[in-house]
Design an enzyme around this catalytic site. Structure first.
Site, PDB file in Angstrom:
ATOM      1  N   CYS A 115       0.793  -1.235   0.000  1.00 13.29           N
ATOM      2  CA  CYS A 115       0.000   0.000   0.000  1.00 13.29           C
ATOM      3  C   CYS A 115       0.826   1.286   0.000  1.00 13.29           C
ATOM      4  O   CYS A 115       0.447   2.250  -0.661  1.00 13.29           O
ATOM      5  CB  CYS A 115      -0.986  -0.015   1.160  1.00 13.29           C
ATOM      6  SG  CYS A 115      -2.122  -1.431   1.108  1.00 13.29           S
ATOM      7  N   HIS A 255      -3.881   6.761   3.608  1.00 11.73           N
ATOM      8  CA  HIS A 255      -4.204   5.541   2.877  1.00 11.73           C
ATOM      9  C   HIS A 255      -5.660   5.184   3.134  1.00 11.73           C
ATOM     10  O   HIS A 255      -6.126   5.185   4.271  1.00 11.73           O
ATOM     11  CB  HIS A 255      -3.276   4.412   3.328  1.00 11.73           C
ATOM     12  CG  HIS A 255      -3.632   3.076   2.758  1.00 11.73           C
ATOM     13  ND1 HIS A 255      -3.989   2.901   1.439  1.00 11.73           N
ATOM     14  CD2 HIS A 255      -3.688   1.835   3.338  1.00 11.73           C
ATOM     15  CE1 HIS A 255      -4.245   1.621   1.222  1.00 11.73           C
ATOM     16  NE2 HIS A 255      -4.077   0.964   2.353  1.00 11.73           N
ATOM     17  N   ASN A 285     -10.173  -0.273  -0.669  1.00 13.89           N
ATOM     18  CA  ASN A 285      -8.718  -0.217  -0.522  1.00 13.89           C
ATOM     19  C   ASN A 285      -8.077  -0.576  -1.858  1.00 13.89           C
ATOM     20  O   ASN A 285      -8.137  -1.726  -2.288  1.00 13.89           O
ATOM     21  CB  ASN A 285      -8.283  -1.193   0.573  1.00 13.89           C
ATOM     22  CG  ASN A 285      -6.783  -1.167   0.831  1.00 13.89           C
ATOM     23  OD1 ASN A 285      -6.012  -0.591   0.063  1.00 13.89           O
ATOM     24  ND2 ASN A 285      -6.355  -1.811   1.906  1.00 13.89           N
TER      25      ASN A 285
END
Length: 330
Positions: A115, A255, A285
């Site tokens: 990520c 994030h 996500n």
């Protein structure tokens, strides 16, 4: 040697057309819209078509970023693609993007940092441009995680979506651009978020596929605890490294993994909600694409102004984290 200030001069994003809602997932696995929304904040996510690959979306995002920056393929001399879902194990997806763009002067490689991968790529590109090795870099975060999740595992399939985000980095005026960065890892936590098979430890085989070892495996509670801790710690570290304070932040781009993680970090930092970008309700996500997509949308919506202090912060598999502090503008 003079160190040049480096900043983002163009942003772009690309997402699939197909929208998969929580209500759609109710018909696929034992879950509910209410359960997903209250625990993650996600309402829907985008899913790529079966024939599409990461490079398809990386290319679209790259072209949009280049158009905004006003650069041609011939000007790009470095391409970094952050991804854990490359088109194939080799060659690098960045090389495929280089060929499709016609950026024949550019060095190209992939970077695997899950990520925070896009942040890692931006730091690598910044250092290369600051020292004069390169002049114009393209940093892409792209993931088609829909192709790596077990659609029968309700703990993971509800979380992820597909997307790409890209940025052009170039020298900028003194006082603008990237002011500081923080990267870190706690490798002992690698077992909390990983894909067991498909590498040299467990090469792909009929057995690994039958056991579902090529899917994403996650220890949700451990990842949550790690994320809540590092998101605000990294934010504080990166602004202090720039000689600033959390109160100086004009926009935080975290994030987009879980709204509870974001809310916890924002509360601990003492930031007003209007200073925080949240779009995970629409995309889920998207791993390394998460921050460049959120930043692109914030810029499009007029939430980023010249001179603003923008902080990007992320965490992910590794376990790793990264943060950037930028003074927006050219």
């Amino acid at each position: 040697m003079k160190i040049r200030p480096v900043g983002i001069t163009g942003l772009g994003m690309a997402v699939p057309e197909r929208v998969l809602t929580n209500h759609d997932l109710e018909r696929m696995v034992d879950t509910s819209d209410e359960w997903i929304r209250t625990r993650t904040g996600i309402r829907e996510r985008r899913i790529a078509a079966p024939h599409e690959a990461s490079s398809d979306y990386a290319l679209r995002a790259a072209r949009e970023a280049m158009a905004q920056a006003g650069v041609t393929p011939e000007q790009i001399d470095l391409i970094i693609c952050a991804t854990v879902t490359p088109d194939m194990p080799m060659p690098a997806t960045a090389a495929l993007v280089q060929a499709a763009l016609g950026a024949h002067r550019a060095a190209a490689f992939d970077l695997s940092a899950a990520c925070p991968g896009w942040i890692y790529g931006v730091v690598m590109a910044q250092q290369s441009i600051a020292t004069g090795l390169y002049d114009c870099a393209l940093v892409i975060g792209v993931e088609l995680l829909s192709k790596m999740v077990n659609w029968q595992d309700r703990k993971t399939c509800v979380l992820f979506g597909d997307a790409a985000g890209a940025a052009v980095l170039q020298p900028v005026s003194e006082g603008r651009g990237i002011l500081s960065s923080v990267l870190g890892a706690e490798g002992a936590g690698h077992c909390h978020l990983y894909t067991p098979a498909g590498g040299s430890r467990l090469p792909a085989s009929p057995e690994t596929v039958a056991q579902g070892l090529h899917y994403v495996h996650m220890n949700g509670p451990e990842v949550f605890k790690f994320a809540v801790r590092v998101m605000d710690e990294a934010t504080v570290q990166v602004v202090e490294k720039a000689g600033l304070t959390v109160g100086d932040i004009d926009l935080l781009v975290p994030h987009q993994a879980n709204v509870r993680i974001i809310d916890s970090a924002v509360k601990r930092l003492g930031l007003a909600p209007e200073k925080v970008v949240v779009n995970l309700d629409r995309y889920g996500n998207t791993s390394s694409a998460s921050i460049p997509v959120a930043l692109t949308e914030a810029l499009t919506e007029g939430r980023v102004r010249d001179g603003d202090l923008v902080v990007c912060v992320s965490f992910g598999a590794g376990l790793v984290w990264g943060a950037l502090a930028l003074r927006w503008g050219r």
